[in-house]
Design an enzyme around this catalytic site. Sequence first.
Site, PDB file in Angstrom:
ATOM      1  N   GLY A  75       0.840  -1.210   0.000  1.00  0.00           N
ATOM      2  CA  GLY A  75       0.000   0.000   0.000  1.00  0.00           C
ATOM      3  C   GLY A  75       0.866   1.248   0.000  1.00  0.00           C
ATOM      4  O   GLY A  75       0.483   2.301   0.520  1.00  0.00           O
ATOM      5  N   GLY A 100      -0.472   4.611  -1.119  1.00  0.00           N
ATOM      6  CA  GLY A 100      -1.632   5.198  -0.429  1.00  0.00           C
ATOM      7  C   GLY A 100      -1.212   6.388   0.424  1.00  0.00           C
ATOM      8  O   GLY A 100      -0.046   6.771   0.459  1.00  0.00           O
ATOM      9  N   ARG A 156      -1.000  -0.074  -8.093  1.00  0.00           N
ATOM     10  CA  ARG A 156      -0.588   0.688  -9.293  1.00  0.00           C
ATOM     11  C   ARG A 156       0.859   1.148  -9.150  1.00  0.00           C
ATOM     12  O   ARG A 156       1.373   1.191  -8.031  1.00  0.00           O
ATOM     13  CB  ARG A 156      -1.484   1.916  -9.448  1.00  0.00           C
ATOM     14  CG  ARG A 156      -2.868   1.528  -9.905  1.00  0.00           C
ATOM     15  CD  ARG A 156      -3.822   2.684  -9.985  1.00  0.00           C
ATOM     16  NE  ARG A 156      -5.165   2.191  -9.675  1.00  0.00           N
ATOM     17  CZ  ARG A 156      -5.691   2.150  -8.468  1.00  0.00           C
ATOM     18  NH1 ARG A 156      -5.017   2.617  -7.435  1.00  0.00           N
ATOM     19  NH2 ARG A 156      -6.890   1.659  -8.252  1.00  0.00           N
ATOM     20  N   TYR A 190     -15.002  -3.456   6.430  1.00  0.00           N
ATOM     21  CA  TYR A 190     -13.631  -2.999   6.707  1.00  0.00           C
ATOM     22  C   TYR A 190     -13.274  -3.237   8.182  1.00  0.00           C
ATOM     23  O   TYR A 190     -12.208  -3.764   8.502  1.00  0.00           O
ATOM     24  CB  TYR A 190     -13.581  -1.515   6.345  1.00  0.00           C
ATOM     25  CG  TYR A 190     -12.362  -0.744   6.767  1.00  0.00           C
ATOM     26  CD1 TYR A 190     -11.115  -0.984   6.216  1.00  0.00           C
ATOM     27  CD2 TYR A 190     -12.482   0.294   7.700  1.00  0.00           C
ATOM     28  CE1 TYR A 190     -10.007  -0.223   6.594  1.00  0.00           C
ATOM     29  CE2 TYR A 190     -11.389   1.060   8.079  1.00  0.00           C
ATOM     30  CZ  TYR A 190     -10.154   0.793   7.523  1.00  0.00           C
ATOM     31  OH  TYR A 190      -9.064   1.544   7.897  1.00  0.00           O
ATOM     32  N   ILE A 231      -7.422  10.191   9.886  1.00  0.00           N
ATOM     33  CA  ILE A 231      -6.103  10.831   9.761  1.00  0.00           C
ATOM     34  C   ILE A 231      -6.219  12.011   8.796  1.00  0.00           C
ATOM     35  O   ILE A 231      -6.866  11.901   7.743  1.00  0.00           O
ATOM     36  CB  ILE A 231      -5.059   9.811   9.253  1.00  0.00           C
ATOM     37  CG1 ILE A 231      -4.943   8.665  10.271  1.00  0.00           C
ATOM     38  CG2 ILE A 231      -3.699  10.480   9.056  1.00  0.00           C
ATOM     39  CD1 ILE A 231      -3.993   7.555   9.853  1.00  0.00           C
TER      40      ILE A 231
HETATM   41  C1  AKB Z   1     -11.965   5.167   7.198  1.00  0.00           C
HETATM   42  O1  AKB Z   1     -12.649   6.181   7.319  1.00  0.00           O
HETATM   43  O2  AKB Z   1     -12.372   4.119   6.697  1.00  0.00           O
HETATM   44  C2  AKB Z   1     -10.552   5.203   7.738  1.00  0.00           C
HETATM   45  C3  AKB Z   1     -10.479   4.716   9.142  1.00  0.00           C
HETATM   46  C4  AKB Z   1     -11.080   5.509  10.242  1.00  0.00           C
HETATM   47  O3  AKB Z   1      -9.930   3.690   9.383  1.00  0.00           O
HETATM   48  N1  AKB Z   1     -10.015   6.507   7.639  1.00  0.00           N
END
Ligand code: AKB
Length: 357
Positions: free
Chosen positions: A26, A29, A55, A172, A212
């Site tokens: 990554g 990123g 990429r 996620y 972040i």
């Molecule tokens: C997201 O918004 O998915 C990320 C996180 C808080 O892990 N920035």
Amino acid sequence: MSQLAMTEPKTKEPRPGAHGAILVSGAGGEMGHTLLAMLAAQHHGTREIVALDLRALPSESAGHATAAYAGDVSDPAFIEDLALRHDISEVWHLAALLSTRGEKSPELALKVNVMGSANLLKLAADSAARRGSSVKFMFPSTIAVYGVPTLDAKRAAGRVTEDQCLEPITMYGVNKRAVEEMGRYYARHYRLLAADRMDCAVDFRSIRFPGIISADTVPTGGTSDYGPEMLHAAAQGKPYACFVRPDARIPFMTMPDAVRSLMELADAPRAQLTRLVYNVAAFAPSAAEIAEKVREFFPKAEITYAPTLERQKIVDSWPEDCDDSAARRDWGWKPEHGFHEAFAEYLVPKIKARYGA
Ligand code: AKB
């Protein structure tokens, strides 16, 4: 620096006593961009730095690496081939699909976030066995591993510790939580006999990051993106419609603090660490407080609110703030930027220089 898509595998035998290569996935990123620069500055060309992204890397980032590859972390053949080319002794696994993107393509998120991590954990374990010494595995996790069911529960929970509210609502969050546990499994069960003791083959270390904010880049596919988007829009004189309510509150930190925290955790002696996964915290403003701070520096900023149900629901499920006392105690974590300093000393000067605002 060579930038390649992989073709013919080359075998690289570990040199006894050599430090080995640092692999960064990554690398193209948001975090990879800053991390590569900081790793290159830390090692001054004394370590091989292998950068990997889906990429090809922009030339500025690629310049910080000794080799750069374009490829998919979830492809086991690609990762096996990479392991044959480089004597990897440290992995910084940043590649992931973020929360909003992951809800749009949950199966793809599962493949990249979990299978990609599984491939790299296996690479780390195999590499440790071949080298006869631990391979450090640095993994950015997230506040998305937390899940509070209602706004009342969110207020009542306040600053959550690492062991509270672990019921993520996004793919996620579920993926990152799963990888934390996979890291624990590897750290616990894959052992090496080192002199008179058993060491872990995979020295897994992880930080649960808040939203972040970087002065150099704008994130894509996350749900905390409203913070950085609001600021970058204001600096460019563009209106911004915030996708969460003004009272939405989650923790944030600056990119330099985030990358420094990961580097400090990497440098901490293992014996000092009481956990594999740590919270870090810096400031926790509401969306309205971010807007107010942006207006302090960009008085003409046009900020309105147009909350979307899906993204609001995600932010409502994340805690208001995190308790980072374990990180402060074990490895001396302390953010450099509080809420005001983040804007006054880092974000605004750099962003003004960037956009000529
Ligand atoms: C997201 O918004 O998915 C990320 C996180 C808080 O892990 N920035």
